[in-house]
Design an enzyme around this catalytic site. Sequence first.
Site, short mmCIF file in Angstrom:
data_model
loop_
_atom_site.label_atom_id
_atom_site.label_comp_id
_atom_site.label_asym_id
_atom_site.label_seq_id
_atom_site.Cartn_x
_atom_site.Cartn_y
_atom_site.Cartn_z
N CYS A 194 -2.42 33.36 10.68
CA CYS A 194 -2.16 34.04 11.95
C CYS A 194 -1.66 33.05 13.00
CB CYS A 194 -3.42 34.72 12.42
SG CYS A 194 -3.88 36.03 11.31
N GLU A 195 -0.51 32.46 12.71
CA GLU A 195 0.15 31.52 13.61
C GLU A 195 1.64 31.70 13.37
OE1 GLU A 195 -1.23 29.13 15.66
OE2 GLU A 195 -3.25 29.69 15.04
N GLU A 206 0.81 -1.22 0.00
CA GLU A 206 0.00 0.00 0.00
C GLU A 206 0.85 1.27 0.00
OE1 GLU A 206 -3.70 -1.65 2.64
OE2 GLU A 206 -1.98 -0.87 3.74
N GLY A 254 1.68 5.02 -0.52
CA GLY A 254 0.92 6.26 -0.69
C GLY A 254 1.88 7.35 -1.14
N ARG A 255 2.65 7.82 -0.16
CA ARG A 255 3.65 8.86 -0.41
C ARG A 255 4.56 8.53 -1.61
NH1 ARG A 255 5.48 11.70 4.09
NH2 ARG A 255 4.63 10.05 5.39
N TYR A 312 0.05 14.12 1.30
CA TYR A 312 -0.28 14.70 2.61
C TYR A 312 -0.19 16.23 2.61
CZ TYR A 312 0.39 9.79 3.62
OH TYR A 312 0.31 8.42 3.56
C1 LIG Z 1 -0.70 5.65 5.75
C2 LIG Z 1 -0.87 4.25 5.37
C3 LIG Z 1 -0.30 3.78 4.18
C4 LIG Z 1 0.55 4.63 3.28
O1 LIG Z 1 1.70 5.10 3.89
P1 LIG Z 1 2.80 5.84 3.00
O2 LIG Z 1 3.86 6.17 3.98
O3 LIG Z 1 2.17 7.05 2.42
O4 LIG Z 1 3.24 4.87 1.96
C5 LIG Z 1 -0.54 2.47 3.83
N1 LIG Z 1 -1.30 1.67 4.59
C6 LIG Z 1 -1.86 2.09 5.74
C7 LIG Z 1 -2.70 1.17 6.52
C8 LIG Z 1 -1.66 3.39 6.17
O5 LIG Z 1 -2.21 3.78 7.32
#
Ligand SMILES: *Cc1c(COP(=O)(O)O)cnc(C)c1O
Length: 431
Positions: free
Chosen positions: A361-362, A290, A292-293, A390
Amino acid sequence: MNLKRSIQVEDGQLMLGGVSAADLAKEYGTPLYVMDEQMVRDSMAAFRDSMNRFYEGKGLVCYASKAFCCKEIYRIAMDEGIGTDVVSLGELYTAKSVGFPMDKICFHGNNKTHRELEAALEWGVGRIVVDNLTELAELSALAESKNQTAQILLRIKPGIDAHTHNFIRTGQIDSKFGLALETGEAMEAVKEALAAKNVRLRGIHCHIGSQIFAVDPFVHAAEVMVGFMGQVKAETGVELEDLNLGGGFGILYTDADEPVPFGDYMGPVSEAVKKTAAKCGLAQPFVLIEPGRAIVGEAGTTLYTVGSVKNIPGIRTYVSVDGGMGDNPRYILYQSRYDMILANRADEPASQMVTVAGRCCESGDLIGENVPLAAAQPGDLLAVFATGAYNYSMASRYNRVPVPPVVMVKDGKSRVVVRGESLEDLIRNDC
Ligand SMILES: *Cc1c(COP(=O)(O)O)cnc(C)c1O
């Protein structure tokens, strides 16, 4: 400027996907999220192809959509033949709205609502990742009442030694996510899931953290997880099919980061999976990952216009931009570091260390401290790199600053994939 990042510059202008940053700023205004579509597609394809290379096709990449969620990213993921993972009804609904195949979705969350579980069942989500026994009981009852079968994975905390790998934040016993191995909680949950009505336990899941550069923790997690599958078989006679190893692959934010080429993770991890499976007398599991980043992070660049430049002699120089924590809360949340340049003078070397400040304003609303930058003037265009993950997905409307648009660039062309919010949008739900 970061020596490891390759950027395109033409006549001193930063180019993104073949379009000059200055032209993008002119056409769409700033702040602006720009996403290089080819980079997104290339990383999706690299992850997808790795499943063939390392697991003989027995696997599925599920893009972790919390990193950047909108209709278009799901369309692109579909087009590239990968799955996705979602953590809320909102993300699931967005995926559904473009016809994302439900059998390629993993639904996560440590405290899913009743409505979310209902939707997951009604819409036929392929893998609901059950976090705890309360959820298991609720889902089982719900599935029974609907005369359906819930397809589930169990979220496991593999208990990876957080002391040797202190960048790992979610796999250890003290985590709000999942079921602990060491305490026997995980095995108990497996047995309950196998006995639960209207539930099919497809396998197990773990996610050991994020922005991880070492290979060892992934290998270790794979060994522990497959070892647990072996234990499940020994104790229950049931051989689980799915092994979801989560995401967390580190990317290049600044020169201090050392991303590992993707194959360097997948090689040793797939070996560990296969070896441990053989040792435990298991068939090779179906492996899910999985990222993401690692799919969207480096593909994103945020463009800002420089406003005031405030030099406080002997202290620091503040370069203020027209965005900030609203569009990128990662600095105020984690003091995250970014690389940035003046996009309209992209070949000028950095000449000073500055603090780039947002407009909210921080006092903590910064994009970076001690950032090397060419001498910035009001009206310059600032490009902040690696903001694809993100940032938009964590954006807020603090100070009622509207969320900027997201534009995709590819082959010298640009298109809006998320419209920027208008003033009217800001008051739309006010009564
Ligand atoms: C956040 C998350 C990801 C993705 O994480 P990355 O660091 O963006 O690759 C994958 N699986 C689960 C369950 C997550 O919580």
